[in-house]
Design a protein around this motif. Structure first.
Motif: not given
Length: 564
Positions: A117-119, A165-170, A216-221, A341-347
């Protein structure tokens, strides 16, 4: 969403032989319950209308005393995918193969069929690690600046084996500020920092263009483009216009959906204008102060009553300069000569955008929630005393202040893949709406201090209601779908009608299903030791059916090897 810290709870032993005998409990009795989303279901022994049994213990590959739970979070030092299916002969598709991950110098086995599970996204282990063209996740591979993995599993005879399992940058990475500029050519939001030359640059990670430009610079996130992870404080979906409104309006992100105050009194449509009588306990909406360009709180008209120039609840609402936003995402390197920059998944925008009560479309977003792992035993399989509990907590945001919100656990038939929505908010759980038809649901958005907050805090549940917790949970407003009684006169919910309604709900707002929000469970509340010094009790991952039995044809199967 981000992973939450596991919390200690207590859960009582279920006497299996007593379940059915308790089904006759006071079907129509009036009982006093706690209010305000802090339900405490009635006297010990109350049973769910349709109890679900806890999965029986499996055959363990080692003595249960050699199984101990672990919960670890750390930077990904190394991540591998198995070259073949030697570790899982029953899994032929390489997409579902496991491997290993190293965090905090601990090498953890990743079983086949693990879902990460990603963010705001979900992937198999192999797809996440081997994503083509995506930045490396590992420190040794140059991941920037680092990536974090949260793993819940068991130490099986000395070997760490993952289950969840849960993955994120932070996982706790977040920020907030006021939009000072919108670059419509790039779809980026520039947020004030006090340094005009160096704003925070927010780019929505949106591969399919649900909330603005496709990028998307990285579709995983990326965003969750099936649910409004880009939203107002009420859950209303937000967007960045794909064109500069000064030259042309984006029909999927229309400026009309951000109305300005009208008249000498600078009025924005409030609950009184919408005919909400009586008003919610929180009172009517506040009118904007002098100088504010846009309404920050307003009620959209219904589709049936709106005029051509009115806000349209069938479309998203655009961000505007001056909006205060909070974001979560991934820090990405900027192009040569430009800032990161911030590649945002939640705003989330600090806006109160509501919809006409008891009408569709309305919108929801889920915040924090967690559910017990389902082990009913006061003693773990290892023979050690443990503390467990049948409980759930959830906070959601809704644009409809009057319609009850329900929670559903999404049961998956492992043989067919069919999805069933298990209603878990009857009156016996929520303590609210006792005389409704159906009763129950969550109504704190009307009765509580905040007109958007649907909140449940149930310290225990009717027996059998939360057994076999699911990977995903759904919240829905009753103006979209409501649990109804069976038509044959027998007790219980008409499951077929409920599933047909929820699983086939129409889309709106550029492809979103209005009136509902589906999210993976980030927090399962596992047993803990009663006595420090005893052997650490196992995480009862075998009671989670999606890990034990799989999720149906064409989806992830049972974990192999299993973390027990």
């Amino acid at each position: 969403m981000s992973s939450k810290k596991l919390r200690t709870t207590r859960r009582r032993r279920i006497a299996t032989m007593g379940l059915l005998s308790l089904l006759v409990f006071a079907a129509g009795a009036v009982v006093a319950y706690a209010k305000g989303g802090t339900a405490k279901p009635p006297t010990k022994g109350v049973v769910a209308p349709n109890p679900v049994p806890t999965l029986p213990d499996p055959v363990f590959t080692v003595a249960p005393a050699l199984i101990h739970g672990f919960d670890e979070t750390g930077f990904i030092q190394d991540a591998t995918v198995s070259a073949d299916n030697t570790a899982c002969p029953d899994v032929a598709d390489s997409k579902y193969w496991g491997g290993s991950v190293t965090i905090n110098n601990t090498k953890i086995t990743v079983p086949c069929n693990v879902i990460v599970q990603m963010p705001a996204n979900t992937m198999t282990w192999a797809d996440m690690v081997n994503a083509p063209g995506a930045p490396s996740l590992t420190l040794t591979g140059g991941g920037y600046p680092s990536f974090e993995m949260h793993v819940v599993g068991n130490i099986v005879d000395g070997k760490h084996v993952a289950g969840l399992m849960f993955a994120s940058q932070q996982s706790v990475n977040t920020g907030s500020g006021i939009i000072r500029n919108i670059d419509y050519a790039t779809g980026r939001l520039h947020v004030e920092t006090g340094d005009a030359a160096n704003p925070v640059v927010i780019e929505i990670n949106d591969p399919n263009g649900r909330f603005g430009r496709k990028q998307s610079p990285d579709p995983r996130f990326s965003v969750d483009d099936q649910n409004p992870t880009i939203h107002a404080g009420t859950g209303y979906p937000m967007c960045v216009p794909r064109t500069d409104p000064a030259s042309s309006d984006d029909p999927l992100c229309p400026q009309a959906n951000r109305p300005k105050p009208v008249g000498a009194g600078r009025h924005c449509r409030n609950f009184t204008d919408a005919g909400v009588v009586p008003l919610p306990a929180s009172g009517d909406l506040t009118q904007p102060p002098a100088g504010q360009a846009y309404c920050s709180m307003f009620v959209m008209p219904s589709v049936a009553s709106r005029a051509a120039a009115d806000p349209d609840p069938r479309q998203q609402a655009p961000f505007e300069i001056g909006d205060h936003i909070t974001w979560a995402g991934t820090l990405m390197k900027g192009a040569a000569g430009s800032a990161d920059l911030i590649s945002a998944h939640t705003v989330e925008a600090n806006l109160g955008i509501y919809t006409q009560p008891n009408t569709q479309p309305s919108y929801l977003a889920i915040g924090e929630f967690g559910v017990g792992s389902a082990d009913p035993n006061a003693t773990a399989v290892s023979g050690v005393a443990q503390e467990t509990q049948d409980r759930i907590f959830l906070e959601a945001e809704t644009t409809d202040v009057k319609t009850p919100v329900d929670i559903y656990l999404q049961d998956v038939d492992a043989a067919t893949g069919a999805l069933h929505n298990r209603w878990v908010t009857p009156f016996e759980m929520t303590g609210e709406n006792q005389t409704g038809n159906p009763s129950g649901g969550i109504t704190t958005q009307f009765t509580g201090a905040q007109p958007q907050r649907a909140r449940l805090r149930a310290t225990k549940a009717p027996l059998g209601l939360l057994s076999q917790p699911t990977r995903t949970i759904r919240v829905a407003t009753r103006s979209l779908c409501a649990p109804t009684s069976k038509t044959d006169g027998t007790a219980g919910v008409d499951q077929a009608a409920l599933d047909a309604c929820l699983n086939n709900a129409p889309t709106t707002a550029n492809g979103l299903v209005a009136g509902q929000y589906t999210a993976p469970t980030f927090e399962f509340i596992f047993p803990e030791n009663v006595m420090p010094g005893d052997g650490v009790v196992p995480n009862d991952l075998w009671h989670l059916p999606f890990l034990r039995n799989g999720e149906g044809p064409g989806n992830a199967g049972p974990l192999e090897p299993a973390p027990w």
